[in-house]
Design an enzyme around this catalytic site. Structure first.
Site, short mmCIF file in Angstrom:
data_model
loop_
_atom_site.label_atom_id
_atom_site.label_comp_id
_atom_site.label_asym_id
_atom_site.label_seq_id
_atom_site.Cartn_x
_atom_site.Cartn_y
_atom_site.Cartn_z
N GLY A 100 57.00 -39.88 91.35
CA GLY A 100 55.76 -40.63 91.18
C GLY A 100 55.37 -40.80 89.72
N ARG A 103 52.43 -39.80 84.50
CA ARG A 103 51.59 -40.05 83.33
C ARG A 103 51.38 -41.54 83.09
NH1 ARG A 103 55.71 -38.73 78.37
NH2 ARG A 103 57.57 -39.59 79.35
N LYS A 123 50.97 -45.94 79.76
CA LYS A 123 51.87 -44.79 79.79
C LYS A 123 51.35 -43.74 78.82
CE LYS A 123 56.73 -43.47 79.67
NZ LYS A 123 58.12 -43.97 79.58
N GLY A 136 50.19 -35.28 81.49
CA GLY A 136 50.09 -36.72 81.67
C GLY A 136 50.04 -37.52 80.39
N ARG A 200 60.73 -49.48 91.82
CA ARG A 200 62.03 -48.89 91.48
C ARG A 200 62.86 -48.64 92.74
NH1 ARG A 200 60.19 -45.79 86.99
NH2 ARG A 200 58.16 -46.60 86.39
N ASP A 270 65.09 -43.40 89.89
CA ASP A 270 63.68 -43.71 89.66
C ASP A 270 63.48 -44.51 88.38
OD1 ASP A 270 64.48 -40.94 88.77
OD2 ASP A 270 62.65 -41.16 87.59
N ASN A 271 64.56 -44.70 87.61
CA ASN A 271 64.51 -45.51 86.40
C ASN A 271 65.25 -46.83 86.56
OD1 ASN A 271 63.09 -43.48 85.11
ND2 ASN A 271 64.91 -42.55 84.22
N ASP A 280 61.70 -47.82 81.58
CA ASP A 280 61.60 -46.40 81.22
C ASP A 280 62.50 -46.04 80.04
OD1 ASP A 280 59.65 -45.85 83.07
OD2 ASP A 280 61.04 -45.25 84.63
#
Length: 519
Positions: A100, A103, A123, A136, A200, A270-271, A280
């Site tokens: 998830g 940050r 971000k 974060g 993603r 996830d990237n 990312d």
């Protein structure tokens, strides 16, 4: 610009986490409502005028206190509904479950001047339910790297997320840069990044891993509706077409990375963007001496899973993970294999296209790929800079008296240069013979090569110099790099220093050749 009209389709359509708190927890829904955490002394360090124009921001608005307050997380424009997205992922080949936005906080969508909706994310905006106990925040060094590379990649012609602004928070955070037991305070910053979608591969992997087929299907239907509106049909036929296009876009993306020598550094699922964007920016880099085994990520130093030469294979593996996540939506998951085959075909075609362009050929034949690979071998053994090697080749003619003079600035090691000189001259003879039968006129060949071979790439040592200056309050190098990278294929008078090979002092320096996921 005014009034800004924010759309929030992701949270309007998909289920929300019912708990309203920052407590780290397993979330079964698609997103969690969460506001940015205010910062003490926000200060605008840089912005992208091109991205601002796309989003219909007036130039005057970009330097107002209101803009700085909003994009530092201290305030919201009317219509913004901040949230963090839930997803999982495979990291370094292992399934790690829920990740998830730990940050990152999405503010909403804006309709751009080009007719495309763009999500705006902060971000480093503070903790969310997905922060797993972390603060974060993001440090200034990683924020500068993401801001600059987002824009540099766009101007290289590579699909990417963009960056609107870079804002210092006036605060510090504790980070262990190399995970070696030496934490230290660092200044923090916030980047506003922009893309049509930040969905993603891991967005679909998480509900699939939990057996939540209803949420999986809703996510797929939403993503096709919002991000692939040109696709028509229904059910499995539509899903097959959608997956095949994801495979096509991913293949094109990785081919572009290989064309310019970009190493992502952390190709976890996830990237991986569902739109085929570079997303990312962490421990990335550009290869110098064409080492296919090189990775800038010290976390990956042993296995080198995400090394430069492995990126096409890793992308294919990641698409396989996505296919397995989508399989419950199909009566026969074998239909997804066509998409994976599409990846292979698209990548091979793109590889041929780019090899022809980089060498200045009208087309690429099998023997041309062998010639291209032979040059890569020469570059590695002679320790030649990839960017400068192709740049020099674009100005070469077979009648030049000293055939190696075109590469005078490309060599890192004079001993290796002298040792490999016969091999290089032999390669140039083969290249000259191939040019003699190519139909492209000389001027057209030079132009074709100029458009395929950048003069300026965002070398890590250049970025590190800008970071060190910015940490001392000097933003001149940051702004200069941003400006130079807007025209990476053009000669820029007075900017020759930005096109030089990596200096020797940067060979093994932290931030230049060694980076980590610490940010």
């Amino acid at each position: 610009m005014w009034p800004l009209r924010f759309n929030n389709r992701f949270i309007a359509v998909l289920p929300c986490d019912p708990e309203v708190s920052l407590r780290s927890r397993q979330v079964l829904e698609a997103w969690s409502g969460v506001a940015p955490t205010p910062v003490p002394v926000p200060c605008l360090l840089a912005y992208s005028s091109e991205v601002a124009a796309i989003l219909n921001f007036d130039a005057e608005e970009l330097v107002t206190p209101r803009f700085v307050e909003v994009f530092s997380g201290n305030a919201l424009y009317p219509g913004m509904q901040p949230y963090a997205v839930n997803y999982g992922g495979h990291q370094f080949g292992q399934w790690v479950g829920q990740l998830g936005d730990g940050r990152v906080i999405t503010l909403g969508e804006l309709l751009g001047a080009d007719g495309v909706y763009y999500e705006l994310q902060l971000k480093g905006a503070g903790p969310t339910p997905y922060s797993r106990g972390a603060d974060g925040r993001a440090v200034l060094r990683s924020s500068i790297r993401e801001f600059l590379c987002s824009e540099a990649m766009h101007h290289l012609g590579i699909p990417t997320t963009r960056a609107l602004s870079l804002i210092a928070t006036g605060d510090t955070v504790i980070r262990d840069m190399l995970y070696d037991g030496h934490p230290a305070p660092e200044p923090s910053a916030i980047v506003c990044r922009v893309a049509p979608s930040f969905v993603r591969f891991g967005t679909f992997e998480l509900p699939a891993s939990r057996g939540d087929i209803d949420l999986l299907r809703r996510l797929v239907e939403f993503t096709i509706m919002r991000d692939y509106p040109h696709l028509h049909g229904a059910g499995e036929t539509l899903y097959v077409d959608w997956f095949a296009e994801i495979c096509t876009r991913t293949a094109e993306l990785v081919a572009h990375w290989m064309r310019v020598g970009f190493v992502h550094g952390v190709m976890n699922t996830d990237n991986m963007s569902i739109l085929g964007l570079t997303i990312d920016y962490g421990p990335y880099g550009w290869i110098d001496n064409n080492d296919l085994d090189w990775t800038p990520n010290v976390t990956d130093a042993q296995s080198r899973r995400y090394r430069f030469g492995a990126q096409p294979q890793v992308a294919y593996w990641n698409l396989g993970c996505l296919a397995r996540a989508l399989a419950p939506l199909f009566s026969d998951a074998a239909s997804l294999q066509a998409g994976l085959e599409r990846f292979r075909a698209t990548y091979l075609a793109a590889e041929r296209r780019d090899a022809a362009a980089k060498l200045g050929f009208a087309a690429c034949f099998d023997e041309d790929l062998e010639l291209f690979d032979a040059l890569r071998t020469c570059m590695h053994q002679a320790e030649m800079d990839m960017t400068l090697t192709f740049l020099g080749l674009a100005d070469w003619e077979p009648n030049m008296p000293d055939s190696l003079s075109l590469w005078a600035e490309a060599f890192y090691d004079p001993v290796k240069r002298d040792a490999q000189a016969p091999m290089l001259r032999d390669w140039l003879q083969r290249y000259a013979a191939r040019l003699s039968v190519d139909p492209l006129p000389v001027a057209e060949r030079h132009e074709r090569m100029r458009l395929a071979n950048p003069r300026y790439v965002l070398r890590n040592y250049l970025t590190q110099q800008a970071i060190e200056c910015a940490e001392q309050g000097d933003l001149i190098e940051l702004h200069a790099l941003l400006e130079v990278m807007r025209r990476p294929y053009d000669f820029q008078l007075g900017r020759e220093a930005y096109a030089m090979r990596r200096p020797e002092w940067a060979r093994s320096r932290i931030g230049c050749s060694m980076l980590s996921c610490s940010s």
